[in-house]
Design a protein around this motif. Structure first.
Motif, mmCIF file in Angstrom:
data_model
loop_
_atom_site.group_PDB
_atom_site.id
_atom_site.type_symbol
_atom_site.label_atom_id
_atom_site.label_comp_id
_atom_site.label_asym_id
_atom_site.label_seq_id
_atom_site.Cartn_x
_atom_site.Cartn_y
_atom_site.Cartn_z
ATOM 1 N N SER A 127 0.956 -1.032 0.019
ATOM 2 C CA SER A 127 0.249 0.143 0.348
ATOM 3 C C SER A 127 1.119 0.957 -0.283
ATOM 4 O O SER A 127 0.507 2.381 -1.421
ATOM 5 N N LEU A 128 2.074 1.029 0.962
ATOM 6 C CA LEU A 128 2.599 2.307 0.509
ATOM 7 C C LEU A 128 3.728 2.718 -0.670
ATOM 8 O O LEU A 128 3.923 3.819 -1.410
ATOM 9 N N LEU A 129 3.734 1.334 -1.317
ATOM 10 C CA LEU A 129 4.013 1.963 -2.688
ATOM 11 C C LEU A 129 3.175 2.506 -3.280
ATOM 12 O O LEU A 129 3.099 3.031 -4.683
ATOM 13 N N LEU A 130 1.672 2.302 -3.380
ATOM 14 C CA LEU A 130 0.888 2.395 -4.418
ATOM 15 C C LEU A 130 0.882 4.110 -4.134
ATOM 16 O O LEU A 130 -0.310 4.767 -5.026
ATOM 17 N N THR A 131 1.096 4.354 -2.889
ATOM 18 C CA THR A 131 0.601 5.710 -2.633
ATOM 19 C C THR A 131 1.854 6.626 -3.300
ATOM 20 O O THR A 131 1.053 7.184 -3.937
ATOM 21 N N LEU A 132 2.748 6.008 -3.219
ATOM 22 C CA LEU A 132 4.249 6.921 -3.792
ATOM 23 C C LEU A 132 3.403 6.464 -6.146
ATOM 24 O O LEU A 132 3.427 8.065 -6.594
ATOM 25 N N LEU A 133 2.546 5.636 -6.187
ATOM 26 C CA LEU A 133 2.548 5.834 -7.325
ATOM 27 C C LEU A 133 1.314 6.275 -7.856
ATOM 28 O O LEU A 133 1.390 7.123 -8.933
ATOM 29 N N LEU A 134 0.307 7.244 -7.145
ATOM 30 C CA LEU A 134 -0.817 7.480 -7.020
ATOM 31 C C LEU A 134 -0.616 8.775 -6.923
ATOM 32 O O LEU A 134 -0.708 10.187 -8.097
ATOM 33 N N LEU A 135 0.992 9.442 -5.915
ATOM 34 C CA LEU A 135 1.558 10.960 -6.453
ATOM 35 C C LEU A 135 1.875 11.033 -7.577
ATOM 36 O O LEU A 135 1.771 12.479 -8.450
ATOM 37 N N PHE A 136 2.537 10.158 -8.488
ATOM 38 C CA PHE A 136 3.184 10.381 -9.937
ATOM 39 C C PHE A 136 2.498 10.441 -11.094
ATOM 40 O O PHE A 136 2.876 10.895 -11.373
ATOM 41 N N LEU A 137 1.302 9.294 -10.877
ATOM 42 C CA LEU A 137 0.447 8.257 -12.348
ATOM 43 C C LEU A 137 -0.740 9.297 -11.501
ATOM 44 O O LEU A 137 -0.796 9.014 -13.726
ATOM 45 N N LEU A 138 -1.512 9.584 -11.226
ATOM 46 C CA LEU A 138 -3.184 9.326 -11.214
ATOM 47 C C LEU A 138 -2.812 11.731 -11.731
ATOM 48 O O LEU A 138 -2.318 11.699 -11.192
ATOM 49 N N PRO A 139 -3.608 11.342 -12.923
ATOM 50 C CA PRO A 139 -4.271 13.190 -13.406
ATOM 51 C C PRO A 139 -4.603 13.941 -11.780
ATOM 52 O O PRO A 139 -5.331 13.097 -11.380
ATOM 53 N N SER A 140 -5.024 14.812 -12.094
ATOM 54 C CA SER A 140 -5.355 15.439 -10.631
ATOM 55 C C SER A 140 -6.993 15.675 -11.187
ATOM 56 O O SER A 140 -7.713 15.162 -11.974
ATOM 57 N N LEU A 141 -7.803 15.861 -10.368
ATOM 58 C CA LEU A 141 -9.113 15.496 -10.512
ATOM 59 C C LEU A 141 -9.950 16.386 -9.676
ATOM 60 O O LEU A 141 -10.273 15.971 -8.113
ATOM 61 N N PRO A 142 -9.813 17.477 -9.712
ATOM 62 C CA PRO A 142 -10.289 18.686 -9.321
ATOM 63 C C PRO A 142 -11.808 18.734 -8.620
ATOM 64 O O PRO A 142 -12.246 18.164 -9.606
ATOM 65 N N PRO A 143 -12.579 19.001 -7.833
ATOM 66 C CA PRO A 143 -13.792 19.328 -7.175
ATOM 67 C C PRO A 143 -15.085 19.666 -8.739
ATOM 68 O O PRO A 143 -14.386 20.421 -9.672
ATOM 69 N N ARG A 144 -16.051 19.315 -9.115
ATOM 70 C CA ARG A 144 -17.377 19.483 -9.754
ATOM 71 C C ARG A 144 -17.602 20.790 -9.186
ATOM 72 O O ARG A 144 -18.495 21.844 -10.291
ATOM 73 N N SER A 145 -18.365 20.316 -8.113
ATOM 74 C CA SER A 145 -18.865 21.613 -7.488
ATOM 75 C C SER A 145 -17.825 22.434 -7.238
ATOM 76 O O SER A 145 -17.095 22.239 -6.806
ATOM 77 N N PRO A 146 -19.016 23.450 -6.754
ATOM 78 C CA PRO A 146 -17.286 24.861 -6.311
ATOM 79 C C PRO A 146 -17.312 24.699 -4.903
ATOM 80 O O PRO A 146 -17.912 24.101 -4.337
ATOM 81 N N SER A 147 -16.254 25.505 -4.591
ATOM 82 C CA SER A 147 -15.733 24.415 -3.268
ATOM 83 C C SER A 147 -15.565 26.373 -2.808
ATOM 84 O O SER A 147 -15.413 25.904 -1.380
ATOM 85 N N GLY A 148 -16.259 27.027 -3.234
ATOM 86 C CA GLY A 148 -16.219 28.402 -2.427
ATOM 87 C C GLY A 148 -17.603 28.428 -1.516
ATOM 88 O O GLY A 148 -17.912 29.170 -0.249
ATOM 89 N N ASN A 149 -18.528 27.335 -1.838
ATOM 90 C CA ASN A 149 -19.816 27.692 -0.769
ATOM 91 C C ASN A 149 -19.610 26.876 0.479
ATOM 92 O O ASN A 149 -18.326 25.956 0.822
#
Length: 384
Positions: A167-189
Protein backbone atom coordinates in the motif's frame (compact mmCIF):
# COMPACT_ATOMS: atom_id res chain seq x y z
CA UNK A 1 -3.74 8.03 -18.93
CA UNK A 2 -7.05 6.16 -18.62
CA UNK A 3 -5.25 2.80 -18.72
CA UNK A 4 -2.70 3.77 -16.06
CA UNK A 5 -5.46 5.15 -13.83
CA UNK A 6 -7.57 2.01 -14.18
CA UNK A 7 -4.50 -0.13 -13.46
CA UNK A 8 -3.88 1.87 -10.29
CA UNK A 9 -7.53 1.55 -9.27
CA UNK A 10 -7.33 -2.21 -9.88
CA UNK A 11 -4.22 -2.53 -7.69
CA UNK A 12 -5.68 -0.35 -4.93
CA UNK A 13 -8.86 -2.43 -4.82
CA UNK A 14 -6.67 -5.55 -4.78
CA UNK A 15 -4.82 -4.26 -1.70
CA UNK A 16 -7.99 -3.17 0.08
CA UNK A 17 -9.81 -6.35 -0.89
CA UNK A 18 -7.01 -8.59 0.36
CA UNK A 19 -6.96 -6.69 3.65
CA UNK A 20 -10.76 -6.81 3.96
CA UNK A 21 -11.28 -10.46 3.08
CA UNK A 22 -8.16 -11.81 4.81
CA UNK A 23 -9.81 -11.77 8.23
CA UNK A 24 -12.35 -14.46 7.32
CA UNK A 25 -9.84 -17.34 6.86
CA UNK A 26 -7.76 -15.92 9.72
CA UNK A 27 -10.61 -15.91 12.25
CA UNK A 28 -9.93 -19.44 13.59
CA UNK A 29 -6.24 -18.57 14.10
CA UNK A 30 -6.91 -15.13 15.63
CA UNK A 31 -9.66 -16.53 17.85
CA UNK A 32 -7.15 -19.01 19.28
CA UNK A 33 -4.35 -16.42 19.44
CA UNK A 34 -6.44 -13.89 21.39
CA UNK A 35 -8.51 -16.46 23.37
CA UNK A 36 -11.97 -15.18 22.37
CA UNK A 37 -15.27 -16.92 21.51
CA UNK A 38 -16.68 -17.45 18.03
CA UNK A 39 -19.28 -14.72 18.58
CA UNK A 40 -16.66 -12.23 19.82
CA UNK A 41 -14.28 -13.03 16.95
CA UNK A 42 -16.80 -11.57 14.51
CA UNK A 43 -15.92 -8.12 15.87
CA UNK A 44 -12.52 -8.34 14.20
CA UNK A 45 -14.50 -8.23 10.95
CA UNK A 46 -17.08 -5.76 12.23
CA UNK A 47 -14.52 -3.27 13.63
CA UNK A 48 -13.06 -2.67 10.15
CA UNK A 49 -16.53 -2.44 8.65
CA UNK A 50 -17.80 -0.09 11.36
CA UNK A 51 -14.84 2.26 10.96
CA UNK A 52 -15.43 2.29 7.23
CA UNK A 53 -19.18 2.83 7.47
CA UNK A 54 -18.99 5.69 9.96
CA UNK A 55 -16.17 7.63 8.33
CA UNK A 56 -17.34 7.14 4.73
CA UNK A 57 -20.43 9.21 5.48
CA UNK A 58 -18.20 12.17 6.37
CA UNK A 59 -15.53 11.57 3.73
CA UNK A 60 -17.98 11.52 0.82
CA UNK A 61 -19.38 15.07 0.97
CA UNK A 62 -15.95 16.46 1.89
CA UNK A 63 -14.27 14.73 -1.06
CA UNK A 64 -16.81 16.20 -3.49
CA UNK A 65 -15.19 19.58 -2.74
CA UNK A 66 -11.56 18.48 -2.85
CA UNK A 67 -9.18 17.16 -5.47
CA UNK A 68 -9.84 13.42 -5.49
CA UNK A 69 -6.19 12.65 -6.26
CA UNK A 70 -5.05 14.38 -3.05
CA UNK A 71 -7.73 12.56 -1.05
CA UNK A 72 -6.63 9.18 -2.41
CA UNK A 73 -2.94 9.82 -1.70
CA UNK A 74 -3.73 10.76 1.91
CA UNK A 75 -6.04 7.76 2.32
CA UNK A 76 -3.53 5.24 0.94
CA UNK A 77 -0.78 6.54 3.24
CA UNK A 78 -3.07 6.17 6.27
CA UNK A 79 -4.21 2.73 5.08
CA UNK A 80 -0.60 1.56 4.76
CA UNK A 81 0.19 2.59 8.34
CA UNK A 82 -2.99 1.27 9.97
CA UNK A 83 -2.80 -2.10 8.20
CA UNK A 84 0.85 -2.48 9.20
CA UNK A 85 -0.12 -1.78 12.80
CA UNK A 86 -2.42 -4.84 12.75
CA UNK A 87 0.74 -6.94 12.69
CA UNK A 88 1.73 -5.36 16.01
CA UNK A 89 -1.55 -6.22 17.79
CA UNK A 90 -0.81 -7.76 21.18
CA UNK A 91 -4.39 -8.67 22.10
CA UNK A 92 -7.98 -8.80 20.92
CA UNK A 93 -8.82 -5.17 21.67
CA UNK A 94 -5.68 -3.77 20.05
CA UNK A 95 -6.52 -5.77 16.90
CA UNK A 96 -10.08 -4.42 17.00
CA UNK A 97 -8.69 -0.86 17.27
CA UNK A 98 -6.22 -1.27 14.39
CA UNK A 99 -8.88 -2.92 12.21
CA UNK A 100 -11.17 0.03 12.97
CA UNK A 101 -8.44 2.48 11.86
CA UNK A 102 -7.79 0.46 8.71
CA UNK A 103 -11.49 0.68 7.92
CA UNK A 104 -11.47 4.45 8.46
CA UNK A 105 -8.52 4.76 6.05
CA UNK A 106 -10.14 2.55 3.41
CA UNK A 107 -13.27 4.71 3.66
CA UNK A 108 -11.24 7.63 2.32
CA UNK A 109 -9.98 5.70 -0.73
CA UNK A 110 -12.64 3.41 -2.19
CA UNK A 111 -15.39 6.02 -2.71
CA UNK A 112 -12.92 8.13 -4.69
CA UNK A 113 -12.32 5.26 -7.10
CA UNK A 114 -16.01 4.68 -7.82
CA UNK A 115 -16.56 8.44 -8.13
CA UNK A 116 -13.51 8.97 -10.40
CA UNK A 117 -14.34 6.29 -12.97
CA UNK A 118 -17.37 8.16 -14.42
CA UNK A 119 -15.16 11.28 -14.65
CA UNK A 120 -12.21 9.61 -16.38
CA UNK A 121 -14.14 7.35 -18.76
CA UNK A 122 -16.74 8.01 -21.49
CA UNK A 123 -20.29 6.96 -20.65
CA UNK A 124 -20.21 3.75 -22.71
CA UNK A 125 -17.06 2.56 -20.88
CA UNK A 126 -18.16 3.29 -17.29
CA UNK A 127 -19.62 -0.15 -16.52
CA UNK A 128 -16.52 -1.79 -17.98
CA UNK A 129 -14.33 0.46 -15.80
CA UNK A 130 -16.40 -0.47 -12.75
CA UNK A 131 -15.84 -4.12 -13.66
CA UNK A 132 -12.07 -3.65 -13.87
CA UNK A 133 -11.95 -1.99 -10.45
CA UNK A 134 -14.22 -4.69 -9.03
CA UNK A 135 -11.90 -7.29 -10.56
CA UNK A 136 -9.25 -6.00 -8.14
CA UNK A 137 -11.45 -7.22 -5.31
CA UNK A 138 -11.97 -10.48 -7.17
CA UNK A 139 -8.26 -11.05 -7.74
CA UNK A 140 -7.78 -10.32 -4.03
CA UNK A 141 -10.09 -13.23 -3.30
CA UNK A 142 -8.47 -15.41 -5.95
CA UNK A 143 -4.79 -14.69 -5.23
CA UNK A 144 -4.60 -12.36 -2.23
CA UNK A 145 -6.54 -14.64 0.09
CA UNK A 146 -4.58 -17.83 -0.68
CA UNK A 147 -1.27 -15.94 -0.56
CA UNK A 148 -2.29 -14.25 2.67
CA UNK A 149 -3.31 -17.60 4.11
CA UNK A 150 0.00 -19.10 2.96
CA UNK A 151 2.00 -16.42 4.79
CA UNK A 152 -0.33 -16.54 7.79
CA UNK A 153 0.37 -20.25 8.16
CA UNK A 154 3.93 -19.20 9.03
CA UNK A 155 3.03 -16.13 11.09
CA UNK A 156 -0.42 -14.55 11.27
CA UNK A 157 1.10 -11.04 11.32
CA UNK A 158 3.06 -11.45 8.07
CA UNK A 159 0.16 -10.73 5.64
CA UNK A 160 -0.54 -7.39 7.34
CA UNK A 161 3.11 -6.35 6.97
CA UNK A 162 3.14 -7.25 3.27
CA UNK A 163 -0.15 -5.44 2.55
CA UNK A 164 1.10 -2.38 4.43
CA UNK A 165 4.31 -2.20 2.36
CA UNK A 166 2.43 -2.78 -0.91
CA UNK A 167 0.00 0.00 0.00
CA UNK A 168 2.92 2.34 0.65
CA UNK A 169 4.18 1.65 -2.89
CA UNK A 170 0.71 2.39 -4.29
CA UNK A 171 0.69 5.70 -2.41
CA UNK A 172 3.80 6.77 -4.32
CA UNK A 173 2.37 5.59 -7.65
CA UNK A 174 -0.82 7.57 -7.04
CA UNK A 175 1.24 10.67 -6.36
CA UNK A 176 3.11 10.47 -9.66
CA UNK A 177 0.75 8.72 -12.11
CA UNK A 178 -2.84 9.74 -11.32
CA UNK A 179 -4.05 12.91 -13.08
CA UNK A 180 -5.49 15.76 -11.07
CA UNK A 181 -9.22 15.30 -10.34
CA UNK A 182 -10.51 18.69 -9.16
CA UNK A 183 -14.05 19.00 -7.74
CA UNK A 184 -16.97 19.67 -10.05
CA UNK A 185 -19.03 21.47 -7.42
CA UNK A 186 -17.99 24.99 -6.33
CA UNK A 187 -15.48 24.82 -3.47
CA UNK A 188 -16.25 28.27 -2.18
CA UNK A 189 -19.69 27.42 -0.84
CA UNK A 190 -20.11 26.64 2.83
CA UNK A 191 -19.59 22.94 3.42
CA UNK A 192 -22.56 21.00 4.73
CA UNK A 193 -22.13 17.31 5.52
CA UNK A 194 -25.84 16.57 5.63
CA UNK A 195 -27.16 18.61 2.68
CA UNK A 196 -25.74 16.27 -0.02
CA UNK A 197 -27.44 13.30 1.63
CA UNK A 198 -30.75 15.12 1.97
CA UNK A 199 -30.58 16.01 -1.72
CA UNK A 200 -29.63 12.49 -2.75
CA UNK A 201 -32.25 10.76 -0.61
CA UNK A 202 -35.06 13.17 -1.39
CA UNK A 203 -36.64 10.72 -3.85
CA UNK A 204 -38.41 7.46 -3.09
CA UNK A 205 -36.49 5.74 -5.90
CA UNK A 206 -33.10 6.52 -4.32
CA UNK A 207 -34.20 5.52 -0.80
CA UNK A 208 -35.60 2.20 -2.04
CA UNK A 209 -32.52 1.44 -4.17
CA UNK A 210 -30.08 2.15 -1.34
CA UNK A 211 -32.22 0.07 1.06
CA UNK A 212 -32.10 -2.84 -1.41
CA UNK A 213 -28.32 -2.57 -1.65
CA UNK A 214 -27.93 -2.37 2.15
CA UNK A 215 -30.04 -5.46 2.81
CA UNK A 216 -28.17 -7.38 0.10
CA UNK A 217 -24.84 -6.62 1.79
CA UNK A 218 -26.12 -7.70 5.22
CA UNK A 219 -26.94 -11.11 3.80
CA UNK A 220 -23.84 -11.33 1.65
CA UNK A 221 -21.35 -10.66 4.44
CA UNK A 222 -23.26 -12.67 7.04
CA UNK A 223 -22.40 -15.79 5.03
CA UNK A 224 -18.96 -14.68 3.84
CA UNK A 225 -17.63 -13.65 7.27
CA UNK A 226 -18.00 -17.13 8.73
CA UNK A 227 -17.18 -19.14 5.65
CA UNK A 228 -13.67 -19.74 7.00
CA UNK A 229 -14.96 -20.75 10.44
CA UNK A 230 -17.39 -23.20 8.83
CA UNK A 231 -14.67 -24.78 6.68
CA UNK A 232 -12.45 -25.08 9.74
CA UNK A 233 -15.12 -26.55 12.02
CA UNK A 234 -16.95 -28.82 9.56
CA UNK A 235 -13.98 -30.09 7.55
CA UNK A 236 -11.02 -29.55 9.89
CA UNK A 237 -9.17 -27.32 7.41
CA UNK A 238 -6.24 -25.19 8.53
CA UNK A 239 -5.76 -21.58 7.43
CA UNK A 240 -3.70 -22.49 4.34
CA UNK A 241 -6.28 -25.07 3.22
CA UNK A 242 -9.11 -22.56 3.75
CA UNK A 243 -7.23 -20.15 1.51
CA UNK A 244 -7.01 -22.84 -1.19
CA UNK A 245 -10.77 -23.38 -1.10
CA UNK A 246 -11.38 -19.63 -1.30
CA UNK A 247 -9.26 -19.54 -4.43
CA UNK A 248 -12.36 -20.77 -6.29
CA UNK A 249 -14.40 -17.99 -4.75
CA UNK A 250 -11.95 -15.46 -6.16
CA UNK A 251 -11.81 -17.06 -9.60
CA UNK A 252 -15.58 -16.88 -9.85
CA UNK A 253 -15.69 -13.28 -8.70
CA UNK A 254 -12.97 -12.26 -11.15
CA UNK A 255 -14.72 -13.90 -14.11
CA UNK A 256 -18.02 -12.31 -13.16
CA UNK A 257 -16.45 -8.87 -12.76
CA UNK A 258 -14.63 -8.99 -16.10
CA UNK A 259 -17.40 -10.48 -18.26
CA UNK A 260 -20.57 -9.46 -16.42
CA UNK A 261 -20.91 -6.21 -18.39
CA UNK A 262 -21.48 -8.28 -21.56
CA UNK A 263 -24.33 -10.19 -19.92
CA UNK A 264 -25.81 -6.95 -18.66
CA UNK A 265 -25.73 -5.40 -22.13
CA UNK A 266 -27.27 -8.51 -23.68
CA UNK A 267 -30.06 -9.20 -21.20
CA UNK A 268 -30.47 -5.77 -19.58
CA UNK A 269 -29.47 -4.51 -16.14
CA UNK A 270 -32.76 -5.31 -14.46
CA UNK A 271 -33.05 -8.91 -15.67
CA UNK A 272 -29.39 -9.65 -14.93
CA UNK A 273 -29.55 -8.11 -11.46
CA UNK A 274 -32.81 -9.70 -10.30
CA UNK A 275 -32.09 -13.16 -11.72
CA UNK A 276 -28.58 -13.16 -10.23
CA UNK A 277 -29.86 -12.28 -6.76
CA UNK A 278 -32.57 -14.96 -7.03
CA UNK A 279 -30.09 -17.68 -8.01
CA UNK A 280 -27.72 -16.86 -5.16
CA UNK A 281 -30.57 -16.84 -2.64
CA UNK A 282 -30.86 -20.56 -3.42
CA UNK A 283 -27.17 -21.30 -3.87
CA UNK A 284 -26.01 -20.17 -0.41
CA UNK A 285 -28.24 -22.66 1.52
CA UNK A 286 -27.25 -25.39 -0.97
CA UNK A 287 -23.61 -24.58 -0.21
CA UNK A 288 -24.16 -25.07 3.53
CA UNK A 289 -25.73 -28.49 2.88
CA UNK A 290 -22.85 -29.74 0.72
CA UNK A 291 -20.64 -32.32 2.43
CA UNK A 292 -17.67 -32.59 0.06
CA UNK A 293 -15.01 -30.03 -0.78
CA UNK A 294 -15.20 -30.57 -4.55
CA UNK A 295 -18.85 -29.58 -4.53
CA UNK A 296 -18.16 -26.60 -2.27
CA UNK A 297 -15.44 -25.33 -4.62
CA UNK A 298 -17.78 -25.58 -7.61
CA UNK A 299 -20.58 -23.81 -5.75
CA UNK A 300 -18.29 -21.02 -4.57
CA UNK A 301 -17.19 -20.55 -8.19
CA UNK A 302 -20.83 -20.09 -9.26
CA UNK A 303 -21.98 -18.01 -6.27
CA UNK A 304 -19.17 -15.51 -6.43
CA UNK A 305 -19.16 -15.48 -10.21
CA UNK A 306 -22.71 -14.19 -9.95
CA UNK A 307 -21.66 -11.79 -7.18
CA UNK A 308 -18.94 -10.43 -9.48
CA UNK A 309 -21.62 -9.67 -12.07
CA UNK A 310 -24.01 -8.08 -9.58
CA UNK A 311 -21.68 -5.65 -7.78
CA UNK A 312 -20.71 -3.44 -10.77
CA UNK A 313 -24.37 -3.32 -11.84
CA UNK A 314 -25.44 -2.16 -8.38
CA UNK A 315 -22.68 0.47 -8.23
CA UNK A 316 -23.45 1.82 -11.71
CA UNK A 317 -27.17 1.98 -10.85
CA UNK A 318 -26.54 3.96 -7.68
CA UNK A 319 -23.97 6.23 -9.39
CA UNK A 320 -26.56 7.06 -12.07
CA UNK A 321 -28.74 8.75 -9.44
CA UNK A 322 -26.66 11.97 -9.62
CA UNK A 323 -24.07 13.80 -11.73
CA UNK A 324 -22.73 16.28 -9.15
CA UNK A 325 -22.42 14.27 -5.92
CA UNK A 326 -20.75 11.06 -7.04
CA UNK A 327 -18.44 11.09 -4.03
CA UNK A 328 -21.47 11.25 -1.76
CA UNK A 329 -23.08 8.33 -3.62
CA UNK A 330 -19.86 6.32 -3.41
CA UNK A 331 -19.47 7.13 0.28
CA UNK A 332 -23.05 6.15 1.08
CA UNK A 333 -22.75 3.01 -1.05
CA UNK A 334 -19.58 1.94 0.72
CA UNK A 335 -20.85 2.99 4.15
CA UNK A 336 -23.96 0.87 3.67
CA UNK A 337 -21.86 -2.06 2.47
CA UNK A 338 -19.64 -1.97 5.54
CA UNK A 339 -22.50 -1.21 7.91
CA UNK A 340 -24.14 -4.26 6.36
CA UNK A 341 -20.90 -6.15 7.00
CA UNK A 342 -20.94 -5.03 10.64
CA UNK A 343 -24.54 -6.12 11.17
CA UNK A 344 -24.17 -9.28 9.09
CA UNK A 345 -20.96 -10.46 10.79
CA UNK A 346 -22.20 -9.66 14.30
CA UNK A 347 -25.58 -11.34 13.72
CA UNK A 348 -24.02 -14.34 11.97
CA UNK A 349 -21.59 -14.84 14.86
CA UNK A 350 -24.47 -15.09 17.33
CA UNK A 351 -26.59 -17.27 15.04
CA UNK A 352 -23.69 -19.60 14.21
CA UNK A 353 -22.63 -20.00 17.84
CA UNK A 354 -26.20 -20.57 19.04
CA UNK A 355 -27.29 -22.97 16.29
CA UNK A 356 -23.94 -24.61 15.63
CA UNK A 357 -24.82 -24.99 11.92
CA UNK A 358 -23.84 -22.82 8.95
CA UNK A 359 -27.19 -23.45 7.23
CA UNK A 360 -28.84 -21.12 9.77
CA UNK A 361 -26.60 -18.27 8.63
CA UNK A 362 -27.20 -18.95 4.92
CA UNK A 363 -30.98 -18.99 5.41
CA UNK A 364 -30.71 -15.44 6.78
CA UNK A 365 -28.63 -14.61 3.70
CA UNK A 366 -31.32 -16.05 1.42
CA UNK A 367 -34.04 -14.03 3.18
CA UNK A 368 -32.01 -10.82 2.78
CA UNK A 369 -31.47 -11.53 -0.92
CA UNK A 370 -35.18 -12.10 -1.59
CA UNK A 371 -36.07 -8.83 0.16
CA UNK A 372 -33.29 -7.01 -1.72
CA UNK A 373 -34.54 -8.24 -5.10
CA UNK A 374 -38.08 -7.13 -4.21
CA UNK A 375 -36.89 -3.62 -3.28
CA UNK A 376 -34.69 -3.24 -6.37
CA UNK A 377 -37.64 -4.17 -8.56
CA UNK A 378 -39.97 -1.85 -6.66
CA UNK A 379 -37.58 1.09 -7.04
CA UNK A 380 -37.53 0.72 -10.82
CA UNK A 381 -34.02 2.17 -10.93
CA UNK A 382 -32.44 -0.93 -12.48
CA UNK A 383 -34.54 -0.50 -15.59
CA UNK A 384 -33.60 3.16 -16.05
Amino acid sequence: MQKSSLTLFFLIMFAIGTDTFLISPLLPVLRHEFHVSTASSGWMVSAYALGYALFALVAGPISDRLNRKHVMVFGMAAFSISTGLCAAAVGFWSMVLFRFLAGVSAAVISPQIWASIPILLPKDKILQGMGIATAGLSIAQMLGLPLGSFFAARDWSLPFIIIGLFSLLLTLLLLFLLPSLPPRSPSGNRLSLLKPYFGLLSSRIAVTAFAAYFIFQIGNFAAFSFLGSWLSGAFGLNVAQIGQVMLYLGIGNMLGSLFGSRLSMRFGRSATLLSGIAVNSVMFPVLALTHNLAGIKAELLVIFGIAGILFPIMISILQSLTDTARGTVSALTNALMYLGTTIGAAAAGGIYQTSGVFIAVTLVTALCFVLSAFLFRKSGVAAS
